[in-house]
Design a protein around this motif. Structure first.
Motif, PDB file in Angstrom:
ATOM      1  N   ALA A   1       0.834  -1.206   0.000  1.00  0.00           N
ATOM      2  CA  ALA A   1       0.000   0.000   0.000  1.00  0.00           C
ATOM      3  C   ALA A   1       0.866   1.251   0.000  1.00  0.00           C
ATOM      4  O   ALA A   1       0.583   2.224  -0.718  1.00  0.00           O
ATOM      5  N   ARG A   2       1.923   1.255   0.792  1.00  0.00           N
ATOM      6  CA  ARG A   2       2.829   2.406   0.820  1.00  0.00           C
ATOM      7  C   ARG A   2       3.512   2.587  -0.532  1.00  0.00           C
ATOM      8  O   ARG A   2       3.636   3.720  -1.037  1.00  0.00           O
ATOM      9  N   SER A   3       3.944   1.480  -1.121  1.00  0.00           N
ATOM     10  CA  SER A   3       4.631   1.541  -2.410  1.00  0.00           C
ATOM     11  C   SER A   3       3.713   2.095  -3.496  1.00  0.00           C
ATOM     12  O   SER A   3       4.124   2.954  -4.289  1.00  0.00           O
ATOM     13  N   ARG A   4       2.478   1.619  -3.534  1.00  0.00           N
ATOM     14  CA  ARG A   4       1.544   2.097  -4.561  1.00  0.00           C
ATOM     15  C   ARG A   4       1.241   3.584  -4.383  1.00  0.00           C
ATOM     16  O   ARG A   4       1.175   4.347  -5.359  1.00  0.00           O
ATOM     17  N   ALA A   5       1.060   3.999  -3.144  1.00  0.00           N
ATOM     18  CA  ALA A   5       0.795   5.415  -2.887  1.00  0.00           C
ATOM     19  C   ALA A   5       1.978   6.283  -3.298  1.00  0.00           C
ATOM     20  O   ALA A   5       1.818   7.354  -3.892  1.00  0.00           O
TER      21      ALA A   5
END
Length: 266
Positions: free
Chosen positions: A210-214
């Motif tokens: 989730a952090r990577s996609r954001a």
């Protein structure tokens, strides 16, 4: 990478896996190039199969699998509505090449995750559902020479099919990392593990992704499904029909506290 995508789509349609030792076709040299090829490959498959991308499957989430496949970190592939089935499901074994069975924790996102620094508590609040999943991981490459990480990513991250079990209302009370996991084939236990096989646990992998996609500006959206990595070593389903099963092989995954998910291969 259009030539590689042409070959991969052709392999899938013909039922003859792509042999990189025989075919003179360029493969991606970096993971960035591989994900560009994955997008092109996915678009081609959607044009043929219909439906839409509904989420992401995470792969190489265990230390052993990362080492075996040559990855330094987990990768992702697409989940497509046309390849997603409610449990109990029935699929043809002949529609897959490798047909490696994995049991995973599935998450349905309830709110867009826009913050690349989101913490674990906020992540939990962003989850709408948690459910058991059975992934059929597959490869369009001939396996006598294992494809490299870039080729695997281009090949949809080994996406094959996904079977989804019923969501569990009290998932917050469960320790997903300590959860015991067992795969049964025609009533016999053939693989076992736990949520701890996934580095940082299923929720930890979801948080990383989730952090990577954001951070990429392509955040997880409300409604997205994320299958967070196998809690058992991948189990390759036999190529031929099971002698005792009259041409059918019934697979049952039990994820402690999350329930069961079932697939019959014919």
């Amino acid at each position: 990478m259009t030539a590689l995508v042409d070959e991969l789509v052709g392999a899938w349609r013909s039922g003859v896996p792509l042999d990189l030792a025989e075919k003179s076709v360029a493969t991606p040299q970096t993971l960035d190039e591989a994900y560009v090829a994955q997008v092109e490959h996915l678009a081609r498959r959607i044009a043929i199969s219909g439906g839409a991308q509904t989420g992401y499957k995470l792969g190489a989430t265990s230390t052993a699998t990362m080492k075996a496949l040559g990855f330094a970190e987990p990768f992702h592939g697409p989940i497509l509505s046309a390849w997603t089935h409610a449990s109990p499901a029935t699929l043809r074994r002949g529609d897959f090449f490798v047909c490696a069975i994995e049991l995973e924790v599935g998450f349905r996102i309830g709110a867009d995750i826009l913050d690349p620094q989101i913490d674990a508590a906020a992540l939990r609040d962003s989850i709408a559902q948690v459910f058991p999943t059975l992934e059929v991981a597959d490869s369009r490459f001939r396996q006598k020479q294992r494809p490299g990480p870039e080729a695997i990513v281009a090949d949809l991250g080994n996406a094959g099919a996904l079977v989804i079990g019923a969501p569990v209302a009290n998932w917050r009370a469960l320790d997903l990392e300590a959860m015991a996991v067992t795969l049964m084939a025609d009533g016999e236990a053939v693989a076992s593990g736990s949520g701890a096989l996934v580095v940082d646990g299923p929720l930890g992998q979801l948080l990383r992704f989730a952090r990577s996609r954001a951070a990429m500006g392509a955040p997880l959206k409300a409604g997205d499904i994320v299958s967070s990595g196998s809690c058992i070593p991948p189990w390759p389903a036999p190529v031929g029909p099971a002698p005792a099963g009259a041409g059918r092989l019934t697979l049952l995954g039990h994820l402690q506290g999350l329930g069961e998910v079932s697939l019959t291969l014919t």
